[in-house]
Scaffold this motif. Structure first.
Motif: not given
Length: 250
Positions: A128-153
């Motif tokens: 139900k929930h997937l945790s990420i860091a704020n992609p605007k302030t945390a580089p690991y959060g930005l990387a997480a959004t890039q992974v989701l985009e690459q996987l089409g999710l």
């Protein structure tokens, strides 16, 4: 008006060695590097006689604090762009910047066996929930959004995201059960070659931009021997051993 700076997480890293010539260094440390810098602190003090006073938080938040006059002397960021920006803007000593670590992203659950070694759980609907860091302030959060985009999710998980202000908070959401799984820094769940709890997928580096973590000497530390000693220490063999133990590379 005098500003107050209160980082989200603050730790005083000092271990009792006294010296007439010892100095302290005020360090802003990206949250993902909490455990490694704490592991290095005692050896750094023993080796140099200097002490660390480390504050932990999101790279973007530290950037704002440094721009507003925070008393940090060394910045250990979670990316390479923020230190470069500070150097360009005259807030850091020219040519002092270098990559002290290359980080690794992981998908993690506190539940053993929940995350498979290929990350296929992301494409399922069992969470139900997937945790990420704020992609605007945390580089690991930005990387997480890039992974989701690459996987089409990106669209599929949009309603499931729980966002922490930094990677520590993102990991805590998973650890406390508020999210079944989340993207964290491998260093938060890894020690000496193995995941220390739960289950995890080490995200292939090809799925996101490299997480190059740069250190830089800030203007407030240019005349502090402890600040310069810390930067030298981070380039050495002892620091390298700690980096490897926590899943980083150089």
């Amino acid at each position: 008006m005098r500003r107050r700076f209160i980082p989200a997480l603050v730790a005083l890293c000092s271990f009792g060695l006294s010296s007439a010539h010892a100095d302290e260094v005020q360090v802003a440390v990206a949250a993902n590097f909490t455990a490694p810098i704490q592991a290095m602190a005692a050896d750094f003090e023993k080796t140099t006689g200097h002490k660390l006073v480390s504050s932990f938080g999101a790279t973007g938040q530290f950037y704002a604090q440094i721009k507003n006059g925070a008393p940090f002397e060394v910045f250990l960021a979670a990316d390479d762009s923020t230190p470069a920006k500070l150097e360009k803007e005259g807030e850091a000593v020219a040519d002092s910047r270098f990559t002290y670590a290359i980080g690794t992203l992981a998908l993690w659950s506190a539940k053993p066996g929940y995350v498979d070694d290929q990350g296929a759980v992301l494409k399922g609907n069992s969470y139900k929930h997937l945790s990420i860091a704020n992609p605007k302030t945390a580089p690991y959060g930005l990387a997480a959004t890039q992974v989701l985009e690459q996987l089409g999710l990106t669209q599929a998980v949009a309603g499931k995201l729980v966002q922490g202000e930094n990677i520590t908070q993102a990991q805590q959401f998973v650890a406390t059960g508020n999210a079944e799984l989340g993207f964290v820094a491998l260093s938060q769940i890894y020690k000496d070659g193995k995941v220390t709890s739960g289950s995890a997928w080490v995200v292939p580096a090809k799925l996101h931009e490299p997480i190059r973590q740069d250190a830089v000497l800030l203007n407030k530390g240019k005349d502090n021997p402890a600040a310069k000693a810390l930067l030298d220490y981070l380039k050495g063999a002892q620091a390298g051993q700690v980096l490897t133990a926590y899943g980083y590379s150089r």
